[in-house]
Write an enzyme that holds these catalytic residues in place. Sequence first.
Site, mmCIF file in Angstrom:
data_model
loop_
_atom_site.group_PDB
_atom_site.id
_atom_site.type_symbol
_atom_site.label_atom_id
_atom_site.label_comp_id
_atom_site.label_asym_id
_atom_site.label_seq_id
_atom_site.Cartn_x
_atom_site.Cartn_y
_atom_site.Cartn_z
ATOM 1 N N ASP A 209 0.850 -1.192 0.000
ATOM 2 C CA ASP A 209 0.000 0.000 0.000
ATOM 3 C C ASP A 209 0.883 1.238 0.000
ATOM 4 O OD1 ASP A 209 0.397 1.000 2.981
ATOM 5 O OD2 ASP A 209 0.132 -1.179 3.043
ATOM 6 N N ASP A 211 0.569 3.578 2.422
ATOM 7 C CA ASP A 211 0.304 4.137 3.741
ATOM 8 C C ASP A 211 -0.901 5.085 3.606
ATOM 9 O OD1 ASP A 211 1.145 3.968 6.474
ATOM 10 O OD2 ASP A 211 1.946 5.992 6.326
#
Length: 287
Positions: A209, A211
């Site tokens: 991802d 974040d």
Amino acid sequence: MEQVIGVIGGSGLYEMAELQDMRTVSVSTPFGNPSDDFIVGTLEGVKMVFLPRHGKGHRLLPGEINYRANIYGMKSLGVTRLISVSAVGSMKEEIVPGNIVIPDQFIDRTNAHRRGSFFGDGVVAHVQFADPVCGELSRCLASAARAAGATVHEGGTYICMEGPAFSTRAESNLYRSFGVSVIGMTNIPEAKLAREAELCYGVIALATDYDCWHEAHEDVSVEAIVALIKKNVTMARAIIKGAATSIHGYRTCQCGDSLQHAIITDRGVIPEKVKRDLGLIIGRYLD
């Protein structure tokens, strides 16, 4: 000396079905219980020891993991090279979720309650940690990752946060200003303890991802992470298999002598219990 490779599996990697001649080994340590039983077997003819960092079923928070027991257990089973597999958040645009990062530096933002050293209680040692991973092992992992078809980022800084909550947006942008590559919750104090135990340590960081800093992408969520982890774990297994066949039997790095000049305490004043507890770690330096 027989080559034994250790693998600590992070989120999503709870077993190594590829291992042959598998057996389960329960290890007792002076520091308490490891995360789970160790799985010992062979991969491509190489002896391997596997441990799920969070325990089977993912039962342990990052701050609850008994890192000392995990590393001590690996050492007691003959491991000399330790591969850490970790899910991480990307802190750079070019590290796209699904990419592999082989970090070579760390920033520690964890809390003091994590026991980050085997030393204390009457014995003091200060290991060199300027270069916190084994360059020899890390290069091997990067090469294996490329051979497996991964998009690989060789080098970079892993910032280790305490968790278990993900970053605030302010924290995420602050960490990006440090120039870090990825963020995770588990590789510290694992890397420090591996150095004290004189193990080579390398990391396969699986980017899942962005974040919460990336305005064009959704904020990090467990659902999104789990979906991508399933794909990344397949790649991680391929990298481990490739690395196992290419790692040389004898170490040419300095990791195996990390404590040679690190122990400060006069050997005559080290408590006998500490000598017994740390015999596996410091025994050859006590004479």
